[in-house]
Design an enzyme around this catalytic site. Structure first.
Site, PDB file in Angstrom:
ATOM      1  N   ASP A 506      20.308  13.871  51.251  1.00  0.00           N
ATOM      2  CA  ASP A 506      20.972  15.013  51.880  1.00  0.00           C
ATOM      3  C   ASP A 506      22.486  14.962  51.741  1.00  0.00           C
ATOM      4  OD1 ASP A 506      18.919  16.550  52.878  1.00  0.00           O
ATOM      5  OD2 ASP A 506      18.731  15.390  54.717  1.00  0.00           O
TER       6      ASP A 506
HETATM    7  C1  BGC Z   1      22.594  12.124  57.239  1.00  0.00           C
HETATM    8  C2  BGC Z   1      21.322  12.229  56.446  1.00  0.00           C
HETATM    9  C3  BGC Z   1      20.449  13.283  57.014  1.00  0.00           C
HETATM   10  C4  BGC Z   1      21.191  14.584  57.180  1.00  0.00           C
HETATM   11  C5  BGC Z   1      20.301  15.577  57.887  1.00  0.00           C
HETATM   12  C6  BGC Z   1      23.256  13.466  57.345  1.00  0.00           C
HETATM   13  O1  BGC Z   1      24.403  13.374  58.137  1.00  0.00           O
HETATM   14  O2  BGC Z   1      23.456  11.180  56.649  1.00  0.00           O
HETATM   15  O3  BGC Z   1      20.653  10.979  56.459  1.00  0.00           O
HETATM   16  O4  BGC Z   1      19.347  13.500  56.197  1.00  0.00           O
HETATM   17  O5  BGC Z   1      22.381  14.396  57.913  1.00  0.00           O
HETATM   18  O6  BGC Z   1      20.858  16.772  58.170  1.00  0.00           O
HETATM   19  C1  NOJ Z   2      17.267  11.608  56.534  1.00  0.00           C
HETATM   20  C2  NOJ Z   2      16.584  12.918  56.348  1.00  0.00           C
HETATM   21  O1  NOJ Z   2      15.706  13.152  57.421  1.00  0.00           O
HETATM   22  C3  NOJ Z   2      15.831  12.961  55.052  1.00  0.00           C
HETATM   23  O2  NOJ Z   2      15.271  14.225  54.869  1.00  0.00           O
HETATM   24  C4  NOJ Z   2      16.714  12.580  53.907  1.00  0.00           C
HETATM   25  O3  NOJ Z   2      15.933  12.562  52.751  1.00  0.00           O
HETATM   26  C5  NOJ Z   2      17.380  11.247  54.130  1.00  0.00           C
HETATM   27  N1  NOJ Z   2      18.054  11.253  55.382  1.00  0.00           N
HETATM   28  C6  NOJ Z   2      18.365  10.885  53.035  1.00  0.00           C
HETATM   29  O4  NOJ Z   2      19.526  11.644  53.098  1.00  0.00           O
END
Ligand code: BGC
Ligand code: NOJ
Length: 833
Positions: A506
């Site tokens: 993400d």
């Molecule tokens: C996090 C990710 C997460 C995303 C979800 C980010 O701030 O680092 O791990 O998947 O937010 O919106």
């Molecule tokens: C947490 C999120 O829930 C997931 O959808 C994502 O793939 C990972 N972070 C990596 O960014």
């Protein structure tokens, strides 16, 4: 049966910084036993596994909700508090002679106990302590098929003299929408309403208008008093550690009109030396039929006729015990579906108990409600929930089926998907929208896992709408076709999939280009998105395409299947041509068409995702690229605490990369050990036949194996955390964001299906272990499609070649076909050479 309380050794809770454990596993009872309350972080558990849920910490902090942590919150919780965990299901014991009072769960009064113990078990938590000769403990659980939680409170007088005690309960009601509750005070301080009848406190805020549900809080003992207005109980300028009503020893019998409705009972218990008493408190959620909300009908009084039988049932101690036994039996059967006996106790414990249990929690919560997810931010994630199925589908296939259909109904006609949806409304979240270009493929992965587990091909013919639009229904199978097509319609300059807002990572936001503080990295798109490509999605496409081809073949669509495989081959070639960097797979191309995750880059030269996922998908297995990529992972990314996401970490913000470079080096996606993707490498290692490396990577992030370093790890030793700080971080080895992470499902999947190699497949149970060379073998029981397979694996050589005997007879290949109808037990002996 577990005994309510087994007293832990008294431990001084103030000796900070002395490396020590905070508890131990009790595998026989499937519990983690915490023996001092001041764990480095709140160590929590979940209550409820169907519709009514609670989060509970080892000091009784936390909250409850019905189905949706945001829209139907039952009790209030203040996040990011000081201390971190404050507010919850607190009971107070007061010595009526000395006037002293304390909380058996340590918080909120924090009296140093003579002994303390918290047992987190499967769907229940028991917390107790002994203070000045009074032992008191509470077992909290949610009975199956009910929308309520039971607190069984047991108190024993260990003094030589009689104890004259008061007990006060306390919970703080929420105003249902937790987001509104935390922000809209001008309204909410005026809407609170309660009723008290026969000692039961009914919280009915907004019931008079559009709600047909209310909460209730009851107690099995006669009351000396009660409170429903927070200020009357706590007192102005005070907090939960010193409620004025408890200090005074008298409730205010307050009725809340607006402000902050709470529930508090006061009872008096006089205990002879050695005497034990039990009291049951029950907190519940109840819905009335719309046309029977009030009693009498023309009044504004809650109709309680429908709920009273439920209240009466659970206030009865014997019924509460019976409900607890049913819960134990339920988990016994769920955990009996896959049980293993390997030479490694951490593996056994995680597979047989905690990892499976965590998979239930991630299935239920997705990433919505934990101590790190507020419950008001995210609903259920499309990609997250699909991946969660990998670890859940065998537990309750019917719920997996329902989830798949719900997820597919939020898919858009383009084949794309809403990134998240709210569990209560089952509608896609408009705030976040779609365009995460990996999302649609996870539906194929989820459905394929369901089919392999159940053989229920009928699901593919279920009519499912797009974007929940009535009239747009098409068979689920068509949703899968559109998922695959989605990528083919969105290929970039190199023929790789365009990344969109982001792929699995993400934080790799290649079209975002944000220079405005506070802007969301995930939803801001300042570029057209026609250039940035993802090698990760290419790997996912290859995997999903192969699964879809197998599904098509099974539906008799041979040409269609061949078409999918042709696209897969093509993508495989594109990855070889444009996605290979010489020693490892490239990660992506940015908006300028420059490589991300390449030796050419100054930072972020090598990423884990494309190595793990491309190999897992089978790319480069034949020509040695896979082994080369994995060797590079070992060389550049592996640490003693797990495999970091990329190297070198980004030392500054790169506008063209987005959120990944917003984190300080070593944290989260910027070179943290992102435990979700470690199992991709684990599986990849099994695909190249390297059981030693696969197991070694598995062990490094196994929470149980890290229990001995709890002071460093800090999170719960019984569940995975999303992240462990990477080698660039000053706190290397420290875990964060426990519980709700795809790590749970992927590790469960990696260990059970790839290392131990017990793999549901289209036509039967495949047995293909890739275990460490040092293991002599292992045993497993797997219930699959109504049959119990008793499996013994024995090593006869160093390799992974499998020879199978089924019910004493040798068979060809690795797949054990279903036995003749009526036969429910199969004995499988596997020899590895
Ligand atoms: C996090 C990710 C997460 C995303 C979800 C980010 O701030 O680092 O791990 O998947 O937010 O919106
Ligand atoms: C947490 C999120 O829930 C997931 O959808 C994502 O793939 C990972 N972070 C990596 O960014």
């Amino acid at each position: 049966m577990v005994t309510q309380v087994v007293w832990g050794r008294a431990a001084s809770i103030h000796s900070e910084h002395i490396p020590m454990q905070y508890g131990h596993f009790d595998d026989e009872n499937r519990e983690y036993v915490i023996t001092r309350p001041d764990t480095p972080l709140p160590w929590i558990n979940y209550l409820g596994c169907q519709a009514y849920f609670g989060i509970i910490s080892n000091t009784a902090g936390g909250y409850s909700f019905y189905r949706d942590a945001r829209l139907r919150r039952i009790t209030r919780y203040r996040y990011n508090n000081v201390p971190f965990d404050f507010g919850g299901r607190y009971l107070y014991v007061r010595d009526r002679e000395s006037g002293e009072f304390w909380s058996p769960s340590w918080q909120p009064t924090r009296h140093e106990p003579e002994s303390y113990q918290c047992r987190h078990g499967m769907g229940y938590t028991t917390i107790g302590s002994r203070y000045k000769g009074i032992e008191a403990s509470t077992r909290y659980f949610v009975p199956l098929d009910e929308t309520l939680e039971v607190w069984q409170f047991t108190v024993t007088n260990r003094r030589a003299t009689p104890a004259l005690l008061s007990v006060f309960s306390s919970i703080e009601f929420c105003l249902w929408d937790a987001q509104d509750d935390a922000t809209n005070f001008q309204r909410n301080f005026s809407t609170g309403q309660v009723e008290v009848e026969d000692g039961v406190i009914y919280h009915k805020t907004e019931y008079r208008e559009r709600r047909d549900h209310f909460a209730w809080f009851a107690c099995s003992a006669p009351l000396a008093g009660f409170d429903t207005q927070r200020d009357a109980f706590v007192g102005p300028y005070r907090s939960w550690d010193k409620p004025v009503a408890v200090e005074r020893g008298e409730s205010g019998n307050s009725i809340a009109h607006g402000w902050a409705p709470i529930g508090s009972h006061h009872l008096k218990l006089d205990l002879a030396p050695g005497e034990t008493r039990q009291v049951v408190f029950v907190l519940g959620y109840h819905e009335n039929p719309r046309d029977q909300k009030f009693d009498p009908p023309d009044s504004q009084t809650v109709n309680k006729r429908t709920v009273k039988p439920v209240i009466a049932e659970y206030l009865n101690a014997a019924n509460a015990d019976a409900a607890f036994t049913r819960l134990r039996d339920y988990w016994e059967s769920i955990l009996g579906i896959c049980a293993v006996e390997t030479p490694c106790e951490h593996t056994n414990r995680m597979v047989n108990i905690w990892n499976a249990y965590q998979c239930m929690a991630t299935f239920n919560m997705s990433r919505s409600a934990s101590f790190y997810e507020s419950g008001i931010g995210r609903g259920l994630g499309f990609r997250d929930s699909n991946q969660d199925l990998l670890g859940f589908v065998q537990m309750v296939p019917a719920r997996a089926r329902e989830r798949i259909l719900d997820l597919a109904a939020t898919q858009l006609a383009t084949g794309g998907a809403y990134h998240q949806y709210q569990p209560l409304t089952k509608r896609g979240n408009n705030d976040i929208g779609g365009n995460f270009n990996d999302d649609p493929h996870w539906l194929i992965i989820g459905v394929s896992a369901y089919l392999k587990e159940t053989g229920d091909w009928s699901i593919l013919d279920e009519p499912v709408p797009y974007d929940n639009e009535p009239g747009s229904e098409q068979p689920l199978y068509e949703h899968l076709q559109r998922s695959f097509r989605y990528t083919l319609d969105r290929l970039g300059p190199h023929g790789l999939p365009l990344i969109g807002r982001a792929d699995w990572n993400d934080c790799l936001n290649l079209n975002c280009f944000s220079d405005t503080p506070g802007q969301s990295f995930q939803t801001t798109t300042n570029k057209e998105g026609k250039t940035a490509e993802s090698v990760f999605i290419a790997g996912l496409f290859v995997l999903a395409g192969r699964e879809l081809a197998a599904i098509a073949r099974h539906r008799g669509l041979a040409d269609e299947a061949a078409g999918y495989l042709a696209e897969v081959e093509k993508m495989d070639r594109v990855v070889h041509e444009h996605g290979w960097d010489g020693e490892w797979f490239v990660r992506a191309y940015d908006d300028f068409g420059r490589k991300v995750g390449s030796n050419e880059c100054a930072e972020g030269k090598i990423f884990i995702e494309s190595q793990g996922f491309c190999v897992l998908a089978g790319i480069g297995l034949e020509d040695g690229l896979a082994s080369k990529a994995l060797a590079s992972v070992g060389k550049h990314l592996a640490t003693e605490h797990g495999i970091v996401l990329q190297q070198p970490a980004y030392s500054r913000y790169y506008i063209e990369l987005g959120e990944i470079s917003s984190y300080p080096p070593g944290y989260k996606e910027n070179a943290g050990i992102f435990c979700h993707n470690n199992p991709w490498v684990i599986i990849a290692e099994t695909r190249v036949g390297n059981g030693d490396a696969a197991y070694e990577y598995y062990r490094r992030i196994n929470p149980s194996a890290r229990e001995a370093i709890s002071d460093l790890h800090r999170c719960e030793p019984y569940v995975y955390a999303q992240m462990i700080a990477g080698k660039d971080a000053p706190t290397h080895g420290e875990a964060k964001n426990s519980w709700l992470t795809g790590t749970a499902a992927w590790n469960y999947y990696a260990i059970t299906q790839w290392i131990l190699g017990i793999q549901p497949s289209w036509d039967g149970l495949r047995i293909a272990p890739v275990i460490p060379r040092g293991w002599k073998g292992f045993k497993a029981t797997r219930k699959y499609r109504g049959v119990t397979y008793r499996i013994t694996v024995a090593r006869a050589g160093d390799g992974n070649k499998v020879s199978l005997m089924v019910n004493g007879k040798p068979i060809e290949g690795e797949v054990v076909a279903a036995p003749a109808a009526g036969q429910t037990e199969v004995v499988v002996e596997a020899r590895l050479s």
